[in-house]
Design a protein around this motif. Structure first.
Motif, mmCIF file in Angstrom:
data_model
loop_
_atom_site.group_PDB
_atom_site.id
_atom_site.type_symbol
_atom_site.label_atom_id
_atom_site.label_comp_id
_atom_site.label_asym_id
_atom_site.label_seq_id
_atom_site.Cartn_x
_atom_site.Cartn_y
_atom_site.Cartn_z
ATOM 1 N N GLY A 1 37.862 -19.407 -98.436
ATOM 2 C CA GLY A 1 36.630 -19.768 -100.182
ATOM 3 C C GLY A 1 36.843 -18.996 -100.705
ATOM 4 N N ASN B 1 44.116 -29.672 -97.876
ATOM 5 C CA ASN B 1 42.676 -30.054 -98.584
ATOM 6 C C ASN B 1 42.740 -29.680 -99.533
ATOM 7 O OD1 ASN B 1 42.172 -26.274 -97.891
ATOM 8 N ND2 ASN B 1 41.602 -26.713 -96.020
ATOM 9 N N LEU C 1 40.701 -26.967 -100.675
ATOM 10 C CA LEU C 1 40.392 -26.132 -101.079
ATOM 11 C C LEU C 1 41.971 -25.120 -101.361
ATOM 12 C CD1 LEU C 1 38.417 -23.494 -101.466
ATOM 13 C CD2 LEU C 1 38.387 -23.084 -99.078
ATOM 14 N N GLN C 2 43.157 -25.380 -100.337
ATOM 15 C CA GLN C 2 44.295 -24.754 -100.337
ATOM 16 C C GLN C 2 44.636 -25.322 -101.877
ATOM 17 O OE1 GLN C 2 46.033 -26.013 -97.135
ATOM 18 N NE2 GLN C 2 45.297 -25.034 -96.039
ATOM 19 N N PRO D 1 36.858 -28.983 -98.336
ATOM 20 C CA PRO D 1 37.408 -29.374 -97.045
ATOM 21 C C PRO D 1 36.280 -29.942 -95.893
ATOM 22 C CG PRO D 1 37.670 -27.237 -97.338
ATOM 23 C CD PRO D 1 37.590 -27.795 -98.726
ATOM 24 N N GLU E 1 37.813 -19.509 -90.863
ATOM 25 C CA GLU E 1 39.159 -19.593 -91.974
ATOM 26 C C GLU E 1 38.726 -20.174 -92.532
ATOM 27 O OE1 GLU E 1 41.942 -21.440 -89.544
ATOM 28 O OE2 GLU E 1 42.394 -20.149 -87.224
ATOM 29 N N THR E 2 38.127 -21.476 -93.213
ATOM 30 C CA THR E 2 37.709 -22.389 -94.277
ATOM 31 C C THR E 2 37.298 -21.133 -95.051
ATOM 32 O OG1 THR E 2 37.115 -24.049 -93.088
ATOM 33 C CG2 THR E 2 36.429 -23.529 -95.729
ATOM 34 N N TYR E 3 36.043 -19.957 -94.658
ATOM 35 C CA TYR E 3 35.430 -19.248 -95.637
ATOM 36 C C TYR E 3 35.603 -17.969 -96.056
ATOM 37 C CZ TYR E 3 32.154 -14.871 -95.901
ATOM 38 O OH TYR E 3 32.131 -13.670 -96.337
ATOM 39 N N THR F 1 32.808 -27.437 -93.572
ATOM 40 C CA THR F 1 33.977 -27.227 -91.594
ATOM 41 C C THR F 1 33.536 -27.171 -90.285
ATOM 42 O OG1 THR F 1 35.130 -24.861 -92.198
ATOM 43 C CG2 THR F 1 35.563 -27.287 -92.994
ATOM 44 N N GLY G 1 39.136 -27.881 -89.624
ATOM 45 C CA GLY G 1 39.630 -26.358 -89.738
ATOM 46 C C GLY G 1 38.160 -25.829 -89.526
ATOM 47 N N TYR H 1 32.134 -23.195 -98.486
ATOM 48 C CA TYR H 1 33.273 -23.996 -98.325
ATOM 49 C C TYR H 1 33.156 -24.264 -96.568
ATOM 50 C CZ TYR H 1 34.991 -24.033 -102.985
ATOM 51 O OH TYR H 1 35.057 -24.386 -104.259
ATOM 52 N N GLY H 2 32.383 -22.652 -96.346
ATOM 53 C CA GLY H 2 32.779 -22.531 -94.640
ATOM 54 C C GLY H 2 31.485 -23.819 -94.090
#
Length: 483
Positions: free
Chosen positions: A61, A4, A6-7, A49, A56-58, A315, A52, A311-312
């Motif tokens: 981020g 994504n 963010l990565q 993104p 994890e995204t948080y 998703t 997910g 970000y979190g």
């Protein structure tokens, strides 16, 4: 190339800046890739993104935003010619004794860039943030021992806090019976939940502290070259608890200073354009500038933490079947309120101390035990309330981790997240220790019970061990029949 945006942005703000800073300022390649980190971050903001797990995204981020703010300072805020702004130096105390020249060879420039972007608190550079007087261990062996004790203490704190939160959640959700009615009432009390949630914030930040302790132990033990192998380059991540006697002191001395440079640099830049050089200012403009820097630093901090929630929140919008509906959740930006309100609290605190003639110097405060005690009480009260109400609660609610079935249980969603944060940390030795000790303790308890000595005392101690071991609920359920 990446799962994504963010990565991709995280890679962009960690690897590319090292390449940019390693190249000569006249290099065409440097000119070509110079805007790339900023473009990758902008891409992640515009197209975050959508797949997910939210937590994890948080975390991803938060790491990306933290790193991007630091790189913004190194690459853009101070101008294109970084070597002219960031200088490697030697210090004795706060006095710079030597300024090192920018390397002329390619390998030296790569090492220079890598050292800059990985420097902890700017140690070894002209941008070093103020450090408290630190008494370092006398030898590498003592340093390793101190690091191991710190690591084991962190693991123990995580395990204890996580076990307590897990037990509270099961009792509140009536998945386990409490031996006495007052226990359920205590666990449901909002003030008690705030206190536990305040403990929980340390569980959530202990992951980075643990990684930091492991990294410094490895670097110092191996004697790696450069600043990384020096004991002085690895001060404790947090200050002393006894210094938390004011809100200003918590943020300036007790809490970690890892983000201090990137949070204060934008305000410093703007203030220099507005006010000019600080030594030339009069008393009132200097005072205005001082508080402008406080407000700007917390404004940047609030934005940094809010963006991680942004970000979190994009998703896994329904992590539970009964997650709070989207239209009833606070916006991602609400997380920043906790940080936005801190400069107002600091300003009010400073004004009250000035108006009453109360000492704000560390020596004066600690010399008067009453002053120190009162400061500790109101400061801890402020952060106990603010952490739960203004920070963790809206953050979890925004990410969908507040369930409608828990609506009457207060801050139980904070307890759940704390328990999960404590359990995901690998290599924790304490669960195995407790499981080993618990059966032995039961045999000792049986002996004293049969002799009629200390039955209740040993029951409580045994119950504690069993709670930590994960099977305390059955023991508590039959507590009245055991004694």
């Amino acid at each position: 190339m990446f799962e994504n945006t963010l990565q991709g942005a995280l890679i962009g703000v960690t690897v590319i800046p090292i390449l940019i800073l390693s190249l000569p300022t006249t290099s065409f390649v440097r000119y070509a890739i110079y805007p790339l980190p900023a473009l990758l971050v902008l891409r992640a903001l515009l197209w975050p993104p959508t797949e997910g797990l939210a937590k994890e995204t948080y975390l991803l981020g938060l790491l990306m935003t933290d790193t991007s703010f630091k790189m913004f300072d190194y690459l853009y805020l101070q101008g294109y010619n970084a070597p002219a702004k960031f200088l490697q130096v030697d210090r004795v105390g706060r006095t710079i004794t030597k300024v090192h020249e920018y390397p002329k060879d390619t390998l030296g420039q790569v090492k220079w860039a890598l050292s800059l972007v990985t420097s902890h608190r700017g140690i070894g550079w002209n941008i070093q943030v103020p450090l408290q007087k630190i008494k370092y261990p006398s030898s590498r062996v003592a340093y390793i021992f101190e690091s191991m004790v710190s690591i084991l203490s962190i693991y123990l704190g995580l395990y204890t806090c996580g076990s307590l939160c897990d037990y509270m959640v099961q009792v509140l959700r009536k998945e386990a019976d409490s031996p006495y009615p007052w226990i359920y009432g205590l666990f449901k009390n909002s003030i008690f939940q705030m206190v536990v949630a305040f403990m929980g914030i340390f569980a959530m930040v202990s992951n980075s502290v643990l990684v930091y302790n492991l990294a410094r132990m490895i670097c110092v033990t191996s004697g790696i070259k450069g600043n990384w192998g020096k004991i002085e380059s690895w001060p404790n991540m947090f200050g002393e608890f006894e210094d938390a006697w004011s809100i200003r002191n918590v943020w300036g001395r007790a809490w970690h200073q890892n983000l201090r440079r990137c949070l204060t640099a934008p305000g410093e830049k703007v203030s220099s354009l507005i006010f000019g050089s600080s030594p030339k200012l009069g008393r009132v403009p200097r005072l205005i500038r001082r508080y402008f820097l406080v407000f700007s630093a917390f404004g940047v901090s609030g934005l940094l933490h809010s963006l991680a929630v942004y970000y979190g929140s994009k998703t896994d919008t329904m992590p539970y079947e009964d997650s709070t509906p989207l239209h009833m959740r606070p916006g991602w930006y609400v997380t920043g309120y906790f940080f936005y309100i801190q400069p107002f609290a600091i300003t009010l605190e400073d004004f009250i101390c000035w108006a009453t003639g109360t000492s704000t110097e560390s020596k004066g405060v600690k010399a008067t035990k009453v002053r120190w005690f009162v400061g500790m009480v109101y400061t801890l009260t402020w952060f106990t309330w603010g952490t739960a109400v203004l920070w963790i609660h809206p953050q979890l609610a925004s990410l969908g981790y507040q369930r409608t079935s828990d609506a009457e249980l207060g801050y139980v969603h904070i307890l759940v997240s704390t328990s999960e944060a404590a359990s995901i940390l690998p290599l924790n030795p304490w669960p195995a220790v407790v499981k080993t000790v618990s059966p032995t303790f039961w045999d000792v308890y049986g002996y004293f019970k049969s002799s009629g000595l200390g039955g209740y005392l040993y029951l409580y101690a045994y119950t504690t061990l069993e709670i930590l071991g994960g099977s305390g609920f059955n023991v508590l359920k039959s507590a009245s029949s055991v004694v």
